[in-house]
Write an enzyme that holds these catalytic residues in place. Structure first.
Site, short mmCIF file in Angstrom:
data_model
loop_
_atom_site.label_atom_id
_atom_site.label_comp_id
_atom_site.label_asym_id
_atom_site.label_seq_id
_atom_site.Cartn_x
_atom_site.Cartn_y
_atom_site.Cartn_z
N CYS A 287 93.60 74.18 24.44
CA CYS A 287 95.06 74.28 24.39
C CYS A 287 95.59 75.69 24.64
O CYS A 287 96.79 75.89 24.81
CB CYS A 287 95.57 73.77 23.05
SG CYS A 287 95.39 71.98 22.85
N SER A 288 94.70 76.68 24.69
CA SER A 288 95.12 78.05 25.00
C SER A 288 94.95 78.42 26.46
O SER A 288 95.15 79.57 26.84
CB SER A 288 94.33 79.04 24.13
OG SER A 288 94.60 78.85 22.75
#
Length: 373
Positions: free
Chosen positions: A156-157
């Site tokens: 998700c980063s």
């Protein structure tokens, strides 16, 4: 070293929505079928009966009200519980590249840049459609961009990690303009049969143009003041699907081959990590959290975002300070903070300070501090 700006963003939004009401009806029908099929084992205490989901449970747990998906019918079929995608021949554009090209075209238009002026393409997402050739290379070819491209995955980063790589490339002169795309087909790795997470994700693709400030044409420019990345290993968010699975003689449809998380542990551990990361990054650049006009955070959970902001800034936490797009889009993995930025930056004025921050599996945290020019 060159000043660097974000000069355009783009968004691909799939054609179908699934409301919480639709999702709950589908899941509950699946649960009933499973409980009927395994009634004897459940009666004997050898198996736990599946418990119904509810709209109230989903919205209280997450703040999500609906999600966009590329393919809807398979997800809502209680006998399938996953999307159905038609296979494509190798001479046809892949699904991930197709949605990335859509978002990229919009970002290019916003930045007033032609595809041929792009000299690096980063495809940054939680999952890649294939191992090789790189999705970035296919997207580069479909657009007619130059230079080079590569894929990167930091769950998700991924988007904020890619922005740092792009910023460094422009600052050092190895690229003049970089296109970042975040094609997130999360419906394919979500376990729709798990009550604890079946509501979490939605499909989308975002795109960002990062370029040298002195050649940027867009009037909507955001100077990148600094980027900071951090990782800390954790098993609390995991997906074991990979090319080695076929050699392990295990079930390819086993539970660990899709998204899994220990949600309460993630909440407890990531909130302080993200808040401290943002505060430390701002301090290193001579700023305080109170000076930030807007925070565009990863969109995983409403309560998580609210608590992170409360740790940073005293007082009420509202959409003006930290916009939430969860209710419409759900969690879109790496694209979430970019969607928030895409939809909620037009009202800021020159000099305003903002923070784009994402966090997720790894654990990983990436922050980008920007100023409106």
């Amino acid at each position: 070293m060159k000043d660097v700006v974000i000069s355009g963003t783009g968004l691909y939004r799939p054609p179908h929505t699934i409301t919480n009401e639709e999702l709950v009806a589908s899941y509950n029908a699946y649960a009933d079928l499973q409980n009927q099929q395994h009634a004897a084992a459940i009666a004997a205490g050898e198996r736990q009966a599946l418990v119904h989901s509810s709209v109230e449970f989903i919205e209280k747990a997450s703040g999500i009200q609906q999600r966009y998906v590329i393919a809807k019918e398979g997800v809502l079929d209680p006998r399938r519980m996953k999307p159905h995608f038609d296979p494509r021949p190798d001479d046809q554009i892949s699904l991930m590249a197709e949605i990335a090209v859509d978002a990229a075209a919009k970002a290019l238009a916003a930045a007033q840049v032609e595809a041929g002026e792009i000299d690096a393409v980063y495809c940054a997402a939680a999952n890649m459609q294939r191992a090789y050739p790189a999705m970035a290379c296919e997207i580069q070819a479909a657009l007619g961009a130059g230079g080079f491209g590569f894929d990167m995955n930091v769950a998700c980063s991924s988007a904020t990690f890619a922005i740092e790589q792009a910023t460094n490339a422009v600052r050092t002169g190895s690229a003049q303009r970089v296109l970042i795309v975040n094609p997130e087909i999360t419906s394919a790795h979500l376990e729709w049969r798990d009550r604890d997470c079946h509501f979490i994700f939605g499909d989308v693709c975002t795109a960002v143009i990062v370029e040298a400030a002195d050649t940027a044409r867009s009037s909507d420019r955001w100077q990148v003041l600094g980027t900071r990345l951090a990782t800390k290993f954790s098993n609390n968010i995991r997906n074991n699907a990979g090319f080695l699975n076929r050699c392990e003689d295990t079930d390819p449809d086993a539970r660990d081959k899709t998204f899994m998380q220990e949600g309460r542990k993630v909440f407890k551990e990531v909130v302080p990590m993200a808040a401290a990361h943002i505060e430390g990054h701002l301090a290193a650049l001579g700023h305080s959290p109170a000076q930030v006009r807007r925070y565009w955070l990863h969109q995983a959970n409403l309560g998580m975002n609210q608590l992170i902001i409360k740790r940073l800034v005293a007082g009420e936490v509202g959409d003006d300070l930290a916009p939430i797009i969860l209710s419409e889009y759900a969690n879109t993995a790496s694209a979430g903070s970019i969607i928030a930025f895409h939809h909620h930056h037009g009202d800021l004025v020159a000099g305003d300070l903002g923070v784009i921050c994402s966090f997720g599996a790894g654990y990983s945290v990436g922050s980008v501090i920007v100023r409106k020019q």
